[in-house]
Write a protein that holds these residues in place. Structure first.
Motif, PDB file in Angstrom:
ATOM      1  N   UNK A  65      15.525  13.907   3.983  1.00 20.22           N
ATOM      2  CA  UNK A  65      16.694  14.510   4.603  1.00 20.22           C
ATOM      3  C   UNK A  65      17.908  14.065   3.797  1.00 20.22           C
ATOM      4  N   UNK A  66      18.606  15.044   3.246  1.00 21.10           N
ATOM      5  CA  UNK A  66      19.773  14.768   2.408  1.00 21.10           C
ATOM      6  C   UNK A  66      20.923  15.622   2.926  1.00 21.10           C
ATOM      7  N   UNK A  67      21.989  14.968   3.369  1.00 16.82           N
ATOM      8  CA  UNK A  67      23.179  15.656   3.878  1.00 16.82           C
ATOM      9  C   UNK A  67      22.824  16.679   4.952  1.00 16.82           C
ATOM     10  N   UNK A  68      21.911  16.300   5.835  1.00 16.22           N
ATOM     11  CA  UNK A  68      21.527  17.168   6.943  1.00 16.22           C
ATOM     12  C   UNK A  68      20.538  18.259   6.578  1.00 16.22           C
ATOM     13  N   UNK A  69      20.124  18.335   5.320  1.00 12.31           N
ATOM     14  CA  UNK A  69      19.157  19.329   4.853  1.00 12.31           C
ATOM     15  C   UNK A  69      17.803  18.653   4.668  1.00 12.31           C
ATOM     16  N   UNK A  70      16.731  19.370   4.987  1.00 12.34           N
ATOM     17  CA  UNK A  70      15.380  18.863   4.753  1.00 12.34           C
ATOM     18  C   UNK A  70      14.877  19.448   3.441  1.00 12.34           C
ATOM     19  N   UNK A  71      14.576  18.561   2.507  1.00  9.45           N
ATOM     20  CA  UNK A  71      14.245  18.944   1.133  1.00  9.45           C
ATOM     21  C   UNK A  71      12.858  18.421   0.767  1.00  9.45           C
ATOM     22  N   UNK A  72      12.051  19.275   0.121  1.00 10.67           N
ATOM     23  CA  UNK A  72      10.775  18.857  -0.444  1.00 10.67           C
ATOM     24  C   UNK A  72      10.991  18.591  -1.926  1.00 10.67           C
ATOM     25  N   UNK A  73      10.583  17.409  -2.368  1.00 15.62           N
ATOM     26  CA  UNK A  73      10.747  17.002  -3.757  1.00 15.62           C
ATOM     27  C   UNK A  73       9.352  16.839  -4.369  1.00 15.62           C
ATOM     28  N   UNK A  74       9.029  17.635  -5.390  1.00 18.13           N
ATOM     29  CA  UNK A  74       7.709  17.514  -6.011  1.00 18.13           C
ATOM     30  C   UNK A  74       7.603  16.248  -6.863  1.00 18.13           C
TER      31      UNK A  74
END
Length: 95
Positions: free
Chosen positions: A11-20
């Motif tokens: 979770x970065x700045x309120x966004x949910x991000x998938x990082x490969x």
């Protein structure tokens, strides 16, 4: 089917991000942002499940009709397939 385990959810700045990471980072260039419903589906995909399991998860969480939930799940899975981050989907190779 289930999610490729070479993606880290943050979770970065309120966004949910998938990082490969690992070998997946060589195939997936960039990060993937998940919507709220996408996050629900992604979390469900951490264990083996079926497309119908994902539809049921949306129906349990949101006030949406079955046809909409089915269409949303198909669209989500299609997008995940396009970047090659699902394992065990019928007709596809396991990552």
């Amino acid at each position: 089917m289930r999610a490729n385990q070479e993606l880290i959810l943050r979770e970065i700045a309120g966004e949910h991000i998938l990082i490969p990471v690992g070998q997946t980072a060589l195939k997936v260039h960039g990060m993937i942002t998940l919507s709220e419903s996408g996050l629900l589906l992604w979390n469900r995909l951490q264990e083996d499940c079926t497309e119908d399991d994902l539809v049921e998860a949306l129906l349990a969480e949101y006030r949406v009709d079955r046809a909409t939930a089915e269409a949303d799940v198909r669209e989500f899975l299609t997008q995940m397939d396009q970047v090659g981050i699902l394992c065990g989907r019928p007709g596809e190779e396991t990552l």
